[in-house]
Each structure stands twice: as structure tokens, then as C-alpha cells.
Design a protein around this motif. Structure first.
Motif, PDB file in Angstrom:
ATOM      1  N   GLY A 150       0.786  -1.222   0.000  1.00  0.00           N
ATOM      2  CA  GLY A 150       0.000   0.000   0.000  1.00  0.00           C
ATOM      3  C   GLY A 150       0.818   1.271   0.000  1.00  0.00           C
ATOM      4  O   GLY A 150       0.327   2.321  -0.428  1.00  0.00           O
ATOM      5  N   LYS A 151       2.046   1.186   0.451  1.00  0.00           N
ATOM      6  CA  LYS A 151       2.899   2.378   0.492  1.00  0.00           C
ATOM      7  C   LYS A 151       3.165   2.904  -0.907  1.00  0.00           C
ATOM      8  O   LYS A 151       3.382   4.099  -1.107  1.00  0.00           O
ATOM      9  CB  LYS A 151       4.215   2.044   1.193  1.00  0.00           C
ATOM     10  N   GLU A 152       3.157   2.005  -1.896  1.00  0.00           N
ATOM     11  CA  GLU A 152       3.399   2.394  -3.284  1.00  0.00           C
ATOM     12  C   GLU A 152       2.108   2.388  -4.099  1.00  0.00           C
ATOM     13  O   GLU A 152       2.136   2.219  -5.311  1.00  0.00           O
ATOM     14  CB  GLU A 152       4.407   1.445  -3.942  1.00  0.00           C
ATOM     15  N   SER A 153       0.969   2.577  -3.424  1.00  0.00           N
ATOM     16  CA  SER A 153      -0.317   2.486  -4.107  1.00  0.00           C
ATOM     17  C   SER A 153      -1.137   3.765  -3.942  1.00  0.00           C
ATOM     18  O   SER A 153      -0.841   4.601  -3.096  1.00  0.00           O
ATOM     19  CB  SER A 153      -1.116   1.293  -3.566  1.00  0.00           C
ATOM     20  N   ASN A 174       0.512  -0.195 -15.365  1.00  0.00           N
ATOM     21  CA  ASN A 174      -0.432   0.069 -14.282  1.00  0.00           C
ATOM     22  C   ASN A 174      -1.193  -1.195 -13.912  1.00  0.00           C
ATOM     23  O   ASN A 174      -1.692  -1.907 -14.787  1.00  0.00           O
ATOM     24  CB  ASN A 174      -1.401   1.158 -14.751  1.00  0.00           C
ATOM     25  N   LEU A 175      -1.285  -1.488 -12.610  1.00  0.00           N
ATOM     26  CA  LEU A 175      -2.125  -2.563 -12.101  1.00  0.00           C
ATOM     27  C   LEU A 175      -3.223  -1.935 -11.255  1.00  0.00           C
ATOM     28  O   LEU A 175      -2.935  -1.146 -10.345  1.00  0.00           O
ATOM     29  CB  LEU A 175      -1.310  -3.553 -11.260  1.00  0.00           C
ATOM     30  N   GLN A 239     -11.276  -8.072  -9.313  1.00  0.00           N
ATOM     31  CA  GLN A 239     -10.504  -8.225 -10.539  1.00  0.00           C
ATOM     32  C   GLN A 239      -9.395  -7.169 -10.601  1.00  0.00           C
ATOM     33  O   GLN A 239      -9.524  -6.078 -10.042  1.00  0.00           O
ATOM     34  CB  GLN A 239     -11.408  -8.098 -11.761  1.00  0.00           C
ATOM     35  N   VAL A 240      -8.312  -7.519 -11.293  1.00  0.00           N
ATOM     36  CA  VAL A 240      -7.163  -6.620 -11.442  1.00  0.00           C
ATOM     37  C   VAL A 240      -6.947  -6.361 -12.927  1.00  0.00           C
ATOM     38  O   VAL A 240      -6.749  -7.300 -13.705  1.00  0.00           O
ATOM     39  CB  VAL A 240      -5.886  -7.215 -10.817  1.00  0.00           C
ATOM     40  N   SER A 263      -1.370   0.671  -8.636  1.00  0.00           N
ATOM     41  CA  SER A 263       0.063   0.881  -8.431  1.00  0.00           C
ATOM     42  C   SER A 263       0.726   0.947  -9.795  1.00  0.00           C
ATOM     43  O   SER A 263       0.481   0.090 -10.651  1.00  0.00           O
ATOM     44  CB  SER A 263       0.676  -0.253  -7.599  1.00  0.00           C
ATOM     45  N   TRP A 264       1.529   1.972 -10.022  1.00  0.00           N
ATOM     46  CA  TRP A 264       2.270   2.098 -11.267  1.00  0.00           C
ATOM     47  C   TRP A 264       3.588   1.354 -11.126  1.00  0.00           C
ATOM     48  O   TRP A 264       4.344   1.571 -10.172  1.00  0.00           O
ATOM     49  CB  TRP A 264       2.527   3.566 -11.595  1.00  0.00           C
ATOM     50  N   ILE A 265       3.861   0.492 -12.072  1.00  0.00           N
ATOM     51  CA  ILE A 265       5.055  -0.348 -12.030  1.00  0.00           C
ATOM     52  C   ILE A 265       6.124   0.245 -12.937  1.00  0.00           C
ATOM     53  O   ILE A 265       5.925   0.381 -14.154  1.00  0.00           O
ATOM     54  CB  ILE A 265       4.753  -1.797 -12.486  1.00  0.00           C
TER      55      ILE A 265
END
Length: 451
Positions: A150-153, A174-175, A239-240, A263-265
Motif C-alpha cells: 500500500g505504500k506504493e499504491s 499500471n495494475l 478483478q485486477v 500501483s504504477w510499475i
């Protein structure tokens, strides 16, 4: 709501996730089109994060809502043209349910039948800075990204018809996890950029927006949009959605209240300026070795014209054939790593991974399972809480049938061109640390020195 979720364990035989973290990461790093992951998050505690639960956790803390009109103008409702309200989630819930303005005071100037509200781009690390243990409720490690939670979300909470205008993000892929309610996504590939009439919004560095309202386009002013190829999907709780890098997307809340997390990857690991310079130096050194061979061979040519032609051909050959392995030593010394997984020979599409197809294609051609369910089933399930487990069956459709298919027509009256595409700082930095780009820049610099 949390208690209800606890009583809804996975069905027998469905408590094993369809993809291991390693496999999921391979898929994410290989996919070149949007797709929906099913049954990958049924044990994530974040599925409890409906608005009622979040209201209790935030305990009176206010957040900022963007207010927009529930109308179908041809112009997008850009963030710079919206008004904003500071309110608690409790006040937001009272407003969406039509309670008296005394209970939903901050929204007193906005009729809920005419306006929507959207708490968007809320960084979880900031909202819950005093409750860091909650970060663990989000487990992106299941997708092969250990340590990411969650810190990166980012958190998104909206009412019906709340939307984000069509745009592309200039960084990473993006997920997106849907938690409460449904959202409809309209996605367009990077090749459609010219048809979407890109523009910049003041003070917005990380995204490029479309001048077109993609759900109600003004085809007189933006005729090229007829050529755009929309991929439309309604994302259900549990769903993701995977959004590839530089895919355009317009997102709208379908149900009265929606909650989602994304979260952006990053596709390239962050490195220091010194390491990037070492990497560039290694690339140039490797290229110089090739140039030494080229010059030596060119001197054996009998005429000046033949020598010039051969040198040019050799340079083109080197540029075409130069690969990251050609300057491997420089890369290793710099300690630079490009994040990439082994390319899959075949993406494992099926009931657990659903491709989001262009609207013009029939869902039956996918041979895969479901993204959209019958709306009556969705609404009845949603009344009982979130979807702890997403049921995907072959009877469901990957396409949204309530949106018109855009015709692929040619219009000579076009004012759009590729030069409208803006380049952000993130784009530039992303390119500068790309091995292929460095190789090309090195060759161009060296060729200029010879002129």
C-alpha cells in the motif's frame, strides 16, 4: 462488511492462485495489450476496504473530492475546470445517499442528482501515514513485485459517473484492483495517439490528456477520432486490470459508490546520475571498438566514393545489429539493471487472464472467460458486500455492449498530427537510460565528430 468477507472463503479447489508471482510478473512484463486478472487477490485484506470501513479507519479525517457535472458535454471535464470539496467519508456517504445537507454539509452546494464527487490520486502512504500497518493489506508481491504494498499504491473513491478524462501516463505500466462497485474503462493503444488529439494540462507533468470526450466525441472538431480503436471493459470487484505503458484510458464509475486501488510499475530501475554516466561511457566505449574495425576496413577501399559508401553501410549495419550484449561489460561495471522478465512464448489467456479486445472484435473469438457479468447478478452481489472471489465463466462477455463501436473511417479534414504529442521529463529520463537509445545516441555523437 469485514465480517461478511471472512465468511466467504474460496470454494474447494479454488484456494490456489492461477499464477505464481514469478509467472504473473512474466505476464505483466510481456503483455502488450490490456488484460484482466481473475482470482489473484481473494485473500488480500484490502478487499475489506469499502467506504464504510475506510470511514471508520480515517475517523473523521477529511480528504479532497473533485466535483463534476453529470452531463454529457462534448468537452472533457479536466481537473483544472472542476471545483473541490474537503469532506470526511462519512459526509460523502451521507451526500451520495441523499441525506439532509446538515449531515453532508460540505456538499450542500451540490445536488447529488446533478453532480458527482471523486477522491482521486490519493496516495495511501499520506492518507494513512499514522497507520502504516495498513499498507500490508495490499500485496502486489503476488504479481512478482516483492516489497510493493500500500505504500506504493493510490486510492480512488467516487460516486456514480465520476470520471477521469482520457489520458496516458508517461511512466511505467499500471495494475488496478477494483474493490467496491464497478468501473468502466475505455482504453486506446499508443498507435491511436494522433486520433486522440493530445494536449497538456497546466501543472500536470506526468500525464498527457486527450482533447476528446471519448464517450461523447465532437467529431466535427475532432474528425480523426473516428479512426480510434476503443477497448472497453467493465472492471468488477476482485478483478485486477493491467494497463500497458502509454495506453490511453478514460475511466468512469458505474455504480453509486466505487473504490479502487492502483500501483504504477516502473519498467526501469532507478539509478544514480553517476551510474547512468558510467553506463553511457560503457556504451560509447563498446561502440568505439566497432568504429576502429570499421575505419580499418574502409581504408582498404580503392576509391573515395566507394570508401564513403562502404563506411555508411557499415555504420548502418552496426546501428542495426548493436544489442545490449555488445556493451555488456560497461553495463555490469555500472551496476545498471533493466527490469524485464523472460518473454513468454504464448500469453496464457483463459478464465484467469482475460484480454480486453477492441470493440469491433467478437468476444467469442477469444476462447477465454468472463470480465463482465450480467448486471442484475452484479448488483445483487454488490448489495451484500465486495466480491472476495471473482467468478469468471465462459458465458460472460469481455466487451461492453452499451457503447457504440467507432467506425474506422477516413476523413481528409484532419488538423491533428503526431507533433502534438508532448514529451515529459519522465519520458526523457526513461529514454536516456534505455540501452537501445544510448547505443543510438552514442553512434550519432561519434558520426557528428567525423563530419
Amino acid at each position: 462488511m469485514a465480517e461478511a468477507a471472512a465468511l466467504d472463503p474460496p470454494l474447494p479447489g479454488e484456494d490456489v492462485k492461477p499464477f505464481t508471482p514469478e509467472k504473473a510478473k512474466e505476464i505483466v512484463m510481456s503483455l502488450q495489450q490490456p488484460a484482466v486478472f481473475c482470482n489473484m487477490v481473494f485473500d488480500w485484506p484490502v478487499l475489506h476496504w469499502n467506504t464504510k470501513y475506510l470511514s471508520e479507519v480515517l475517523d473523521g479525517r477529511t480528504i479532497r473530492f473533485r466535483m463534476g457535472m453529470k452531463k454529457r458535454d462534448t468537452a472533457p471535464q479536466f481537473e483544472t475546470k472542476c471545483s473541490y470539496v474537503e469532506a470526511t467519508l462519512e459526509e460523502f456517504l451521507a451526500w451520495t445517499s441523499g441525506q439532509p445537507t446538515s449531515v453532508s454539509r460540505p456538499f450542500s452546494c451540490y445536488d447529488s442528482s446533478k453532480y458527482w464527487a471523486y477522491a482521486d490520486y490519493k496516495y495511501i502512504a499520506r492518507i494513512f501515514e499514522d497507520k502504516t500497518e495498513i499498507f500490508k493489506d495490499i500485496m502486489w508481491s503476488d504479481f512478482g513485485f516483492p516489497g510493493r504494498n500500500g505504500k506504493e499504491s493510490t486510492l480512488w473513491i467516487g460516486s456514480a459517473e465520476a470520471n477521469t478524462p482520457c489520458h496516458l501516463d508517461s511512466y511505467g505500466c499500471n495494475l488496478v484492483l477494483q474493490i467496491q462497485g464497478r468501473k468502466r474503462w475505455h482504453l486506446f493503444p499508443p498507435s491511436n495517439t494522433t486520433f486522440l488529439y493530445p494536449t497538456r494540462i497546466p501543472y500536470e507533468e506526468s500525464s498527457i490528456f486527450s482533447k476528446v470526450n471519448v464517450v461523447n466525441p465532437d467529431l466535427r472538431h475532432y474528425p480523426q477520432f473516428r479512426k480510434a480503436q476503443a477497448h472497453v471493459v467493465t472492471l468488477n470487484p476482485g478483478q485486477v486490470l493491467f494497463v500497458p505503458r502509454h495506453w490511453w484510458h478514460y475511466v468512469e464509475s458505474v455504480d453509486p459508490i466505487t473504490v479502487s486501488i492502483n500501483s504504477w510499475i516502473e519498467l526501469v530501475e532507478a539509478t544514480s546520475h553517476e551510474i547512468n554516466l558510467q553506463y553511457l561511457n560503457g556504451a560509447i566505449s563498446a561502440y568505439l571498438e566497432y568504429q576502429t574495425v570499421t575505419v580499418s576496413e574502409d581504408r582498404d577501399r580503392s576509391t573515395h566514393g566507394t570508401e564513403k559508401e562502404a563506411s555508411s553501410c557499415k555504420r548502418r549495419k552496426i546501428q542495426a545489429n548493436t544489442k545490449p550484449e555488445d556493451y555488456k561489460s560497461g553495463t555490469q561495471e555500472a551496476g545498471f539493471t533493466v527490469v524485464k522478465a523472460k518473454k513468454l512464448e504464448k500469453i496464457p489467456f483463459g478464465v484467469h487472464l482475460i484480454p480486453v479486445l477492441p470493440q469491433s472484435q467478437e468476444a467469442s473469438s477469444v476462447g477465454a472467460g468472463a470480465v463482465e457479468s450480467d448486471s442484475r447478478d452484479l448488483l445483487s452481489e454488490n448489495e451484500g458486500g465486495h466480491f472476495g472471489k471473482s467468478r469468471c465463466t465462459g458465458k460472460q462477455s469481455v466487451m461492453s455492449n452499451d457503447c457504440e463501436t467507432l467506425a474506422d473511417q477516413t476523413d481528409s479534414d484532419s488538423t491533428a498530427n503526431s507533433s502534438q504529442m508532448g514529451i515529459s521529463t519522465n519520458d526523457l529520463l526513461d529514454c536516456l537510460v534505455n540501452p537501445q537509445v544510448i547505443s543510438l545516441v552514442a553512434s550519432l555523437l561519434l558520426e557528428r565528430e567525423r563530419v
